[in-house]
Motif scaffolding. Structure first.
Motif, short mmCIF file in Angstrom:
data_model
loop_
_atom_site.label_atom_id
_atom_site.label_comp_id
_atom_site.label_asym_id
_atom_site.label_seq_id
_atom_site.Cartn_x
_atom_site.Cartn_y
_atom_site.Cartn_z
N ASN A 143 -2.69 -1.08 -1.45
CA ASN A 143 -2.95 -1.30 -0.02
C ASN A 143 -3.75 -2.25 0.11
O ASN A 143 -4.89 -2.50 -0.31
CB ASN A 143 -3.56 0.16 0.51
N PRO A 144 -3.34 -3.34 1.18
CA PRO A 144 -4.16 -4.46 1.31
C PRO A 144 -5.60 -4.25 1.85
O PRO A 144 -6.59 -4.59 1.80
CB PRO A 144 -3.52 -5.43 2.19
N ALA A 145 -5.60 -2.75 2.50
CA ALA A 145 -6.72 -2.45 3.06
C ALA A 145 -7.95 -1.94 2.12
O ALA A 145 -8.96 -2.14 2.31
CB ALA A 145 -6.76 -1.14 4.18
N ASP A 146 -7.39 -1.47 0.88
CA ASP A 146 -8.24 -0.96 -0.02
C ASP A 146 -7.40 -0.90 -1.38
O ASP A 146 -6.40 -0.28 -1.54
CB ASP A 146 -8.61 0.40 0.29
N LEU A 147 -7.59 -1.79 -2.44
CA LEU A 147 -6.64 -1.94 -3.44
C LEU A 147 -6.93 -0.83 -4.20
O LEU A 147 -5.90 -0.76 -5.40
CB LEU A 147 -6.98 -3.21 -4.06
N THR A 148 -7.54 0.28 -4.08
CA THR A 148 -7.60 1.49 -5.01
C THR A 148 -6.58 2.37 -4.37
O THR A 148 -6.39 3.55 -4.76
CB THR A 148 -9.08 2.10 -5.17
N ARG A 149 -5.92 2.12 -3.34
CA ARG A 149 -5.19 3.10 -2.61
C ARG A 149 -3.84 2.75 -2.53
O ARG A 149 -3.38 1.48 -2.63
CB ARG A 149 -5.78 3.32 -1.15
N VAL A 150 -3.01 3.71 -2.22
CA VAL A 150 -1.46 3.41 -2.19
C VAL A 150 -1.34 2.98 -0.58
O VAL A 150 -1.88 3.04 0.14
CB VAL A 150 -0.57 4.82 -2.23
N PRO A 151 -0.27 2.14 -0.73
CA PRO A 151 0.09 1.56 0.64
C PRO A 151 1.11 2.53 1.41
O PRO A 151 1.33 2.43 2.58
CB PRO A 151 1.20 0.51 0.21
N GLY A 152 1.24 3.58 0.99
CA GLY A 152 2.23 4.50 1.78
C GLY A 152 3.68 4.27 1.12
O GLY A 152 3.86 3.48 0.25
N GLY A 153 4.75 4.93 1.64
CA GLY A 153 6.10 4.93 1.08
C GLY A 153 6.90 5.43 1.96
O GLY A 153 6.65 6.26 3.17
N SER A 154 8.25 5.17 1.80
CA SER A 154 8.69 4.45 0.60
C SER A 154 8.57 2.92 0.81
O SER A 154 8.88 2.32 -0.12
CB SER A 154 10.12 4.88 0.30
#
Lengths: 482, 485, 91
Positions: A143-154
Motif C-alpha cells: 500500500n503506497p500509504a503504508d508499505l507494511t500494509r496491503v493495498p487491498g484486493g483483488s
C-alpha cells in the motif's frame, strides 16, 4: 506539481493545449515506476516500449490536427485479468504464467480506439480471489500509504499504481468489492459500474454474474472519463445491456440540492470500525448541511449477503476455472502417467490455495444433493436482496455506507483466516449481488493516517447521479485543489 | 427361456447437428470435413475471458422441430452448464439445457412395418433441447497420445428425447427413420450418418408381459447407425432376458455398443454416474420468444413425411414401400404430387418413373430434379403418352433423356424423332404378314405349344417396324392370323 | 449440527489433488464457510432460476473466420499435426 501526480482531466487539458506531449507524460510515469515500483510492486508486466510508441503515435496525430479523445495519450494500467492481445495476461496465477491471448478484451479495443497509452499489466489476487493481493503467484503489492500494509484486493495493483503515480488511471474488476475495497485502502476513487454496462468479453471470468470491469482514478472526474470510454453495449457479451450511454463527465457539477441520501443501518453496525463509521457519518452530515436529505433506511437481508455471495461466486468460479486443465493453454505439469493424473497435477500445481479453496466450495454447493440447499437458496436470496435495494431506491436516490469495515490491514495479518478475510467484504458484496453501481471515494484518514473510504451506491444505471454526488463531495470536502 | 414372455421397452435420445451457417455460440463456420483446428476461434476453444452468444437460427430450427413433433414450446427458457472434464470439451462444461428445455411434451406418429403389415404408432417426445457439440479426439497407432481437433466444438445440436414408448427394434428403427426424414423435410440438418450428424443413445429395459412397472434400464452409447441401433436393442434385450431368466437382476449402467463385435460392454455403473453439477449459464440471459414468432414458425412447417406417406397410400393407392421411397425425398414427393395432379397419367405410372429412371439419373449424376429441365407437367404427359399407347415404353426412355436436358415439347420430340407408335391395323398388317411369311417355323413352334415363340414373333415385328409398331396391337394381329390359318 | 464434507470426493470432481497434510485445513475452512451458509433463511420458491425480465438478444447466423490455427495453438503446452496433444484416452 509533478506530471505523475496530476489527474487525467488536468493532463488531458495540458495535452490538448500541447503544453506537454504524450511522450513526456509517458516517460514521466515510467520514471515514477522506476523510482517506486521496487517498493510498491504494482505491476506484473511493464509495457514500456509499446507505451512509448503509442504515445508518439498520439503526438503525431495531435500534430496532424486529428480529432482525439480526451483520454488520448493518458497512461493507463490494466489489471492482469483483462486480455491484452499479444501481451501476457496471467491473472497473477502460475496457471497462466506464459499466457499471451490472441485477442483483446472489448475494453482494450475501446481504449485503443481512444488512443490510450497502456503502461502494463497490474498485480492482483490470483484469479481475482482475495482482498489483499496477497494470493498473487508473482509478487506482493504494498500500500503506497503504508508499505507494511496491503493495498487491498483483488485489484490491489490497480489501486496502488494510481495512488503511487505509477499510472494515471487504471482498470480493475469487481466481483465482490475488488475495485472499491483497494480504492478505499489506497485512498483513490474506484467505480464498480452497473452489471452489464461494461463488456465482460475478455475479462477472465471469476464469477460471471457478478464480475464487472471498472475504472480507478485519482478523482471522480477521472473515473467518469475512463468509465465513459469503456462502457457501452457489446455484441460479444450477451449480458451487456443495450442502451445509450452518455458522456459521464457532462453529468458532473450539477449540485446535490434535494438529493435523498439513505444510510442503511445494517452497514453501520457490528464489525465496523468506529473511526471508519465516524468518517462516513461526517460525510453524511456534509451532504445534509448542503441541501441533501439524509435518512436511515434498512436492508434486512444484508446479514445473509456474504453467504449468498460466497456460494454464488464460488459456484460460478468452480465452473469458470475448470477450463484450466493443461490441455489448450497455460501450465501443464511436467510428469504424468495418464489424463486424470495430468488434470489433477496440473490444476493442483497451477492454482494457489485460495483458488483451490473456492473451487472446492463451488463444487460442493453445486454437487448433487446440495444444489437446492446452497446454490438455489443463494440465488433466491439474491432476488430478495435486489428487491430490498429496489424498495430502498424508491425512497432515496443514493445510499451511503463505509466501503470497508476498517482501513488497510498489515501484510500477512489475515492470510491464515479466510473467514476473517471474507468478512471484510461485507459492505461491498451486496452491490454485486444486486447488480448495482457503486463508487468508493476517500473520506478522510484514521488515527494511523490511513485512508478511509466511503461507498455511494445507486440504482441500476444511475451512474450519472452517483458520479455527480461523489464529485460534489470531493469538492465540498476539500479533497481536491479547485 | 422364452423371449415371447417378455416385452422390450426402448427409449431413444437422438442428437442431430443443425445445418446452420455458423456455430451455436460463436461465428465460426459450421462445416464438416475441413482441416483440423481451422474452424475454431478463442470462443469455441474455451479461451479465458471469452463469452458465448446464442445463434438465433439454432433457436429457430429447434422450435421448428418442436412444432413438427407436436411439442409445447417454452417461450421463456434458459441454458445451463453441464460440468465435466474431457479433452474434447475445452471449457470443461457443455452449454446445454437442463430443467427448462426449449420444447417439451410432444409426440410423433410413425408407420411401423412388421410381419408384412403396416401400422401407425404414436411415440411420446419428452423434450427437445439445444446444446453444443464437443470436439473430436483422434488416435493414431504410431503415436502414444491422443490428438484433439476442436473444429466440431460448438456445432449446434438438438437432443430429442423420446418416452420409453417403443416395444421392438422395428419400432425404434421406424422412429429413427421418421425423425431423420422430419429433419430433412424441415431442412434443418444434413442428416449424414457417416459424418455423425445424427447420433443416438439407446435406453433398453425388459419386463414380463403383463407387468406394468418398467424394468431397470441400461443406456447404450456409441450407436452410429439405425441398423446398429436395431442390433444393439436386440442384443441388449436378449442379454437382459438371459440375466433375468438365470435369476439375476439388471444393474442400471451405461454400456458401450460395439457394432463390429455385435455386443455391448459395460462402461460405467450407476454408482460411478457423473455428477454434472448443472447450473444456469450465467454468461447468457433468458431466451424469450414472442408468441407471434413462435406461431409464425409453426405456420412454416410443411406436411411431414409420416403423414404424407400415410396419405400417399390412401389417396393414390401406392404401396407402403413406394410411398416411403417417394416421401423420403421432399423433391421427389413434390414432383410426384404435381405430376399426379394432371389426372391423365396413373399415379402408379408416375411413381414408377420417379423411383426408376429419375432416381437412377439422380444417383448417377448427383443432380437434383431442379438441376434438370424436367417439369411435373412433362413427366405427367410422358407417362400419359406411354399409357395411352401413343409411344412405346422404349421410345418413352428416348423422350425422357431429351426432356431431362432440353426444354423441348414432347409432341415435337415424338414428331422429330419419329417415335409415334403405329397402332393402325391397316398400317401394321403388311409388317405382320411379312414376319409370318419369313418365320413359319416359329409359328409351328407356337402351335406346338412353345408359347415363348410368340414373343420372338412380336420382337421380329417390332424390328421390322423400326420400333414404332404398337407391340400389343401387333401381337393381337399375329394371334388373329395364327387363329385364322 | 456438524456436517461431513467429503473433501476427497469434491477434489476428485474438481480434478484437484489435495495433499493429505492440507486436507484437514481445507475441511476446517470449508466447514466454517458452510456454517456461515447454514444460517441462511429458508426461502419458499420452487420455481426455476429464470428471469424473463432480462431477455437476451440473439446473434445473427453469419460466419466469419478471423483466427489462424498457429495463433490459436500458440499457447498450447504440446501440439502435433495441427492438434493439441493429450495423454491417450479411449472411450
Amino acid at each position: 506539481m509533478k506530471l505523475y501526480e496530476m489527474t487525467a482531466s488536468e493532463l488531458s487539458g495540458q495535452l490538448k493545449e500541447k503544453k506537454i506531449s504524450a511522450r513526456e507524460l509517458t516517460e514521466a510515469v515510467f520514471a515514477r515506476i522506476d523510482e517506486t515500483e521496487s517498493d510498491i510492486g504494482a505491476y506484473i508486466t511493464l509495457n514500456r516500449e509499446t507505451a512509448l510508441k503509442q504515445a508518439d503515435a498520439v503526438d503525431q496525430k495531435r500534430a496532424a490536427g486529428e480529432p482525439l479523445s480526451p483520454l488520448a495519450g493518458i497512461p493507463v494500467g490494466i489489471k492482469d485479468n483483462i486480455c491484452t492481445k499479444g501481451m501476457l495476461t496471467t491473472c497473477a496465477s502460475r496457471m497462466l504464467e506464459n499466457f499471451v491471448p490472441p485477442y483483446n478484451a472489448t475494453v482494450m479495443d475501446k481504449l485503443a480506439a481512444d488512443d490510450i497509452v497502456i503502461t502494463g499489466k497490474l498485480n492482483m489476487d490470483e484469479f481475482a480471489m482475495g482482498s489483499s493481493t496477497e494470493t498473487s503467484y508473482f509478487k506482493q503489492t504494498k500500500n503506497p500509504a503504508d508499505l507494511t500494509r496491503v493495498p487491498g484486493g483483488s485489484s490491489g495493483g490497480s489501486a496502488a499504481a494510481v495512488a503511487a503515480g505509477e499510472a494515471v488511471l487504471a482498470l480493475g474488476s469487481d466481483t465482490g468489492g475488488s475495485i472499491r475495497q483497494p480504492s478505499s485502502f489506497c485512498g483513490v476513487v474506484g467505480l464498480k459500474p452497473t452489471y452489464g454496462s461494461v463488456s465482460r468479453y475478455g475479462l477472465v471470468a471469476f464469477a460471471s454474474s457478478l464480475d464487472q470491469i471498472g475504472p480507478i482514478g485519482k478523482s471522480v472526474r477521472d473515473v467518469a472519463m475512463l468509465y465513459s470510454a469503456i462502457c457501452g453495449p457489446d455484441k460479444m457479451d450477451a449480458t451487456s445491456v443495450r442502451k445509450i450511454y452518455p458522456d459521464f463527465t457532462r453529468s458532473l457539477g450539477k449540485g446535490i440540492s434535494g438529493l435523498k441520501l439513505g444510510l442503511p443501518k445494517e452497514y453501520f453496525g457490528l464489525g465496523i470500525d468506529s473511526e471508519t463509521k465516524n468518517a462516513v457519518l461526517a460525510a453524511a452530515k456534509l451532504f445534509e448541511q448542503n441541501g441533501a436529505v439524509v435518512k436511515e433506511v434498512s436492508l434486512p437481508s444484508t446479514d445473509y449477503a456474504l453467504s449468498a455471495y460466497y456460494i454464488i461466486a464460488s459456484a460460478e468460479a468452480s465452473s469458470n476455472l475448470a477450463r484450466f486443465d493443461g490441455v489448450k493453454y497455460g501450465y501443464r505439469t511436467p510428469q504424468y502417467e495418464n489424463l486424470t493424473e495430468m488434470y489433477e497435477k496440473t490444476r493442483s500445481e497451477g492454482f494457489g490455495t485460495e483458488v483451490k479453496r473456492r473451487i472446492l466450495l463451488g463444487t460442493f454447493v453445486l454437487s448433487s444433493g446440495y444444489y437446492d440447499a446452497y446454490y438455489k437458496r443463494a440465488k433466491l436470496l439474491q432476488k430478495r436482496i435486489a428487491a430490498e435495494f429496489a424498495s430502498a431506491f424508491a425512497d432515496c436516490d443514493l445510499l451511503l455506507t463505509p466501503t470497508t469495515p476498517g482501513t488497510a490491514f498489515k501484510l500477512g495479518e489475515n492470510t491464515d483466516d479466510p473467514l476473517k478475510m471474507y468478512a471484510g467484504d461485507i459492505c461491498t458484496v451486496t452491490v454485486n449481488i444486486a447488480g448495482l453501481p457503486a463508487l468508493s471515494i476517500p473520506c478522510g484518514t484514521d488515527s494511523k493516517g490511513l485512508p478511509v473510504g466511503m461507498q455511494l451506491i445507486g440504482a441500476k444505471f444511475s451512474e450519472e447521479q452517483l458520479l455527480n454526488a461523489a464529485d460534489w463531495y470531493e469538492s465540498a470536502a476539500g479533497l481536491r485543489a479547485e | 427361456m422364452d423371449y415371447k414372455d417378455y416385452e422390450v421397452i426402448v427409449g431413444l435420445e437422438v442428437h442431430a447437428e443443425l445445418s446452420t451457417e455458423s456455430k451455436i455460440y460463436c461465428s465460426c463456420r459450421n462445416k464438416f470435413g475441413v482441416e483440423v483446428n481451422t474452424e475454431c476461434c478463442p470462443i469455441c476453444m474455451g479461451m479465458p475471458g471469452t463469452l458465448p452468444t446464442l445463434n438465433q437460427k439454432v433457436v429457430e430450427y429447434a422450435v421448428k422441430m418442436g412444432h413438427a413433433l407436436n411439442c409445447t414450446i417454452h417461450n421463456v427458457c434458459k441454458q445451463d452448464r453441464k460440468n465435466y472434464f474431457y479433452p474434447d470439451l475445452p471449457k470443461a462444461y457443455q452449454i446445454s439445457q437442463f430443467d427448462i428445455p426449449l420444447c417439451e411434451h410432444g409426440y410423433l406418429d410413425v408407420l411401423v412395418e412388421e410381419d408384412g403389415t403396416v401400422r401407425e404408432k404414436r411415440i411420446g417426445i419428452t423434450r427437445i433441447h439445444i446444446e453444443e457439440d464437443a470436439g473430436k479426439l483422434l488416435h493414431d497407432e504410431s503415436f502414444a497420445g491422443s490428438l484433439v481437433d476442436f473444429n466440431r466444438c460448438g456445432v449446434p445440436l438438438i437432443e430429442i428425447v423420446s418416452e420409453p414408448d417403443m416395444r421392438s427394434s422395428a419400432e425404434a428403427k421406424a422412429y429413427l427413420e421418421t425423425i431423420k426424414s422430419v429433419l430433412q423435410y424441415l431442412d434443418i440438418s444434413d442428416c449424414k450418418m457417416q459424418e455423425g450428424s445424427i447420433r443416438c443413445d439407446v435406453n433398453v429395459s425388459v419386463r414380463k408381459k403383463g407387468e406394468t412397472k418398467f424394468g431397470t434400464r441400461c443406456e447404450m452409447k456409441n450407436v452410429n447407425t439405425f441398423s446398429g441401433a436395431m442390433r444393439a436393442i436386440d442384443f441388449e434385450a436378449q442379454r437382459q432376458i438371459a440375466v433375468l431368466e438365470q435369476g439375476g437382476i439388471i444393474e442400471q449402467e451405461t454400456r458401450r455398443w460395439d457394432d463390429a463385435k455385435g455386443e455391448s460392454i459395460p462402461l460405467r455403473s450407476k454408482e460411478d454416474a457423473q455428477d454434472y453439477r448443472y447450473f444456469p449459464e450465467p454468461d447468457l440471459l433468458t431466451i424469450v420468444l414472442d408468441d407471434a414468432y413462435v406461431e409464425n414458425l409453426k405456420r412454416q412447417i410443411p406436411e411431414l413425411p409420416n403423414k404424407k406417406t400415410a396419405r400417399f397410400m390412401k389417396e393414390y393407392g401406392l404401396t407402403y414401400g413406394d410411398a416411403l421411397l417417394l416421401v423420403e425425398s421432399p423433391e421427389k414427393s413434390v414432383l410426384f404430387e404435381q405430376a399426379a395432379a394432371s389426372k391423365k397419367a396413373s399415379p402408379k405410372g408416375i411413381c414408377n418413373w420417379i423411383l426408376g429412371d429419375i432416381t437412377r439419373v439422380m444417383n448417377e449424376t448427383g443432380k437434383t430434379i431442379a438441376d434438370t429441365k424436367l417439369t411435373p407437367e412433362k413427366l405427367a404427359y410422358l407417362v400419359e403418352c406411354i399409357e395411352s399407347g401413343k409411344i412405346s415404353n422404349t421410345s418413352g426412355k428416348v423422350v425422357f433423356e431429351i426432356i431431362l436436358n432440353e426444354d423441348k415439347n414432347i409432341d415435337e420430340i415424338i414428331k422429330e424423332k419419329n417415335l409415334a407408335q403405329i397402332s393402325d391395323a391397316s398400317a401394321l398388317n403388311a409388317i405382320v404378314e411379312e414376319v409370318i411369311k419369313n418365320n413359319q417355323k416359329s409359328i409351328d413352334d407356337y402351335r406346338g405349344g412353345k408359347t415363348n415363340a410368340l414373343g420372338f414373333l412380336v420382337g421380329q415385328c417390332m424390328k421390322a417396324s423400326k420400333g414404332q409398331g404398337n407391340p400389343a396391337k401387333m401381337k393381337e394381329l399375329l394371334l388373329e392370323y395364327i387363329d385364322k390359318q | 449440527m456438524e456436517m461431513e464434507i467429503d473433501i476427497k470426493r469434491l477434489a476428485k470432481l474438481a480434478r484437484l489433488k489435495i495433499d493429505e497434510s492440507r486436507m484437514a485445513g481445507f475441511e476446517k475452512d470449508m466447514k466454517g464457510i458452510v456454517a456461515m451458509v447454514e444460517h441462511l433463511p429458508e426461502i419458499s420458491d420452487s420455481g426455476a432460476l429464470i428471469d424473463p425480465s432480462a431477455p437476451m438478444e440473439l446473434r445473427e447466423d453469419v460466419s466469419e473466420s478471423k483466427y489462424r490455427r498457429d495463433e490459436l495453438l500458440k499457447n498450447a503446452p504440446q501440439t502435433q499435426a495441427g492438434c493439441v496433444v493429450v495423454p491417450r484416452v479411449v472411450e
